[in-house]
Write a protein that holds these residues in place. Structure first.
Motif, PDB file in Angstrom:
ATOM      1  N   PRO A 171      -5.841 -55.960 -49.501  1.00 16.69           N
ATOM      2  CA  PRO A 171      -4.910 -55.785 -51.019  1.00 16.69           C
ATOM      3  C   PRO A 171      -4.813 -55.296 -52.405  1.00 16.69           C
ATOM      4  O   PRO A 171      -6.451 -57.042 -52.610  1.00 16.69           O
ATOM      5  CB  PRO A 171      -3.368 -56.352 -50.053  1.00 16.69           C
ATOM      6  CG  PRO A 171      -4.248 -56.574 -49.077  1.00 16.69           C
ATOM      7  CD  PRO A 171      -5.925 -56.623 -49.228  1.00 16.69           C
ATOM      8  N   TYR A 179       0.590 -55.541 -54.058  1.00 14.77           N
ATOM      9  CA  TYR A 179      -0.135 -55.238 -52.614  1.00 14.77           C
ATOM     10  C   TYR A 179      -0.826 -56.606 -52.512  1.00 14.77           C
ATOM     11  O   TYR A 179      -0.388 -57.693 -50.945  1.00 14.77           O
ATOM     12  CB  TYR A 179      -0.756 -54.406 -52.781  1.00 14.77           C
ATOM     13  CG  TYR A 179      -1.327 -53.828 -50.734  1.00 14.77           C
ATOM     14  CD1 TYR A 179      -0.216 -54.169 -49.503  1.00 14.77           C
ATOM     15  CD2 TYR A 179      -2.566 -53.202 -50.014  1.00 14.77           C
ATOM     16  CE1 TYR A 179      -0.249 -54.322 -48.164  1.00 14.77           C
ATOM     17  CE2 TYR A 179      -2.024 -52.857 -49.187  1.00 14.77           C
ATOM     18  CZ  TYR A 179      -0.980 -53.323 -48.251  1.00 14.77           C
ATOM     19  OH  TYR A 179      -2.271 -53.215 -46.484  1.00 14.77           O
ATOM     20  N   SER A 239       1.948 -54.323 -42.936  1.00  9.93           N
ATOM     21  CA  SER A 239       1.853 -53.486 -43.647  1.00  9.93           C
ATOM     22  C   SER A 239       0.939 -52.648 -43.054  1.00  9.93           C
ATOM     23  O   SER A 239      -0.134 -53.319 -42.683  1.00  9.93           O
ATOM     24  CB  SER A 239       1.588 -54.034 -44.829  1.00  9.93           C
ATOM     25  OG  SER A 239       2.276 -54.563 -45.685  1.00  9.93           O
ATOM     26  N   LEU A 278       2.936 -45.632 -45.450  1.00  9.33           N
ATOM     27  CA  LEU A 278       3.117 -46.602 -45.383  1.00  9.33           C
ATOM     28  C   LEU A 278       4.016 -47.740 -44.722  1.00  9.33           C
ATOM     29  O   LEU A 278       5.626 -47.160 -44.834  1.00  9.33           O
ATOM     30  CB  LEU A 278       3.471 -47.619 -47.181  1.00  9.33           C
ATOM     31  CG  LEU A 278       2.128 -46.941 -47.721  1.00  9.33           C
ATOM     32  CD1 LEU A 278       2.024 -45.768 -48.648  1.00  9.33           C
ATOM     33  CD2 LEU A 278       2.216 -47.957 -49.016  1.00  9.33           C
ATOM     34  N   ASP A 285       6.514 -51.173 -43.705  1.00  5.56           N
ATOM     35  CA  ASP A 285       6.373 -52.397 -44.025  1.00  5.56           C
ATOM     36  C   ASP A 285       7.514 -52.817 -42.923  1.00  5.56           C
ATOM     37  O   ASP A 285       8.614 -52.829 -42.655  1.00  5.56           O
ATOM     38  CB  ASP A 285       7.313 -52.522 -45.633  1.00  5.56           C
ATOM     39  CG  ASP A 285       7.025 -54.449 -45.697  1.00  5.56           C
ATOM     40  OD1 ASP A 285       5.788 -54.800 -45.746  1.00  5.56           O
ATOM     41  OD2 ASP A 285       8.248 -55.321 -45.789  1.00  5.56           O
ATOM     42  N   THR A 325       3.348 -45.353 -54.960  1.00  2.86           N
ATOM     43  CA  THR A 325       4.798 -45.935 -54.626  1.00  2.86           C
ATOM     44  C   THR A 325       5.658 -46.654 -55.760  1.00  2.86           C
ATOM     45  O   THR A 325       4.819 -46.781 -57.011  1.00  2.86           O
ATOM     46  CB  THR A 325       4.222 -46.970 -53.681  1.00  2.86           C
ATOM     47  OG1 THR A 325       3.557 -48.565 -54.098  1.00  2.86           O
ATOM     48  CG2 THR A 325       3.358 -46.839 -52.219  1.00  2.86           C
ATOM     49  N   THR A 372       0.708 -48.904 -54.512  1.00  2.00           N
ATOM     50  CA  THR A 372       0.204 -49.417 -53.767  1.00  2.00           C
ATOM     51  C   THR A 372      -1.237 -49.785 -53.834  1.00  2.00           C
ATOM     52  O   THR A 372      -2.239 -48.069 -53.556  1.00  2.00           O
ATOM     53  CB  THR A 372       0.874 -49.352 -52.620  1.00  2.00           C
ATOM     54  OG1 THR A 372       2.178 -50.012 -52.207  1.00  2.00           O
ATOM     55  CG2 THR A 372       0.283 -50.478 -51.348  1.00  2.00           C
TER      56      THR A 372
END
Length: 185
Positions: free
Chosen positions: A42, A46, A89, A122, A124, A167, A172
């Protein structure tokens, strides 16, 4: 009659001159397909919330005539764990890219660069059974090297691609570091 003979002779000369030129023209490209796995790092905001994770990729590349430029389609799935709190994630997506081989396809080590656009989902998960999901456009640019394995066409591919998904708020961003095998022509 002389004109017809002259036209036929000129046509024969054109065909004879074109034959060596067409023999030197690059052969049409081929399709290569592969599987890859590795670490997902990441980046940006992120990285503030998630730790290093894993990624799996399947792809196909069609090399155009000359085998220097290819069109590649990737499908990927990755997961990272939250840092300091429960949950994870997950990123699933596809990317269509142009690939440029910096050496001939016959080279034992063939570096390449790539760039393209894709679509990612994505998700979460907060660890308590509640999750949020968003699908957005993403962009990727990367590089790698394909190492020939023996005398066949199989290759060991080591690569990475900086990816940014658009995003809300901030993008991200992540960097997959993968190792894989490719097969085909």
């Amino acid at each position: 009659m002389k004109r017809i003979s002259l036209v036929l002779a000129a046509a024969g000369l054109c065909v004879a001159a074109a034959a060596p030129a067409s023999a030197q023209a690059p052969a049409p490209g081929g399709l290569r397909y592969g599987i890859h796995a590795g670490a997902l790092m990441p980046m940006g905001t992120y990285a503030d919330f998630d730790k290093l994770g894993w990624v799996a990729v399947a792809n196909g590349t069609y090399w155009l005539t000359g085998n220097s430029i290819g069109i590649q389609v990737d499908a990927s799935y990755s997961q990272t764990a939250h840092d300091g709190f429960p949950g994870n994630s997950k990123i699933m997506g596809g990317l269509a890219s142009l690939v440029y081989g910096l050496m001939p396809a016959s080279a034992p080590a063939r570096p390449f660069i790539t760039g393209g656009v894709g679509y990612y989902n994505l998700k979460d998960d907060d660890g308590s059974g509640s999750s949020t999901s968003v699908s957005k456009v993403g962009f990727g640019i990367g590089a790698g090297v394909a190492l020939k394995l023996g005398t066949g066409s199989n290759r060991l591919v080591i690569g990475t691609r900086y990816t940014s998904v658009s995003t809300e708020g901030s993008s991200t961003t992540f960097l997959p570091l993968t190792v894989g095998l490719t097969f085909g022509k």
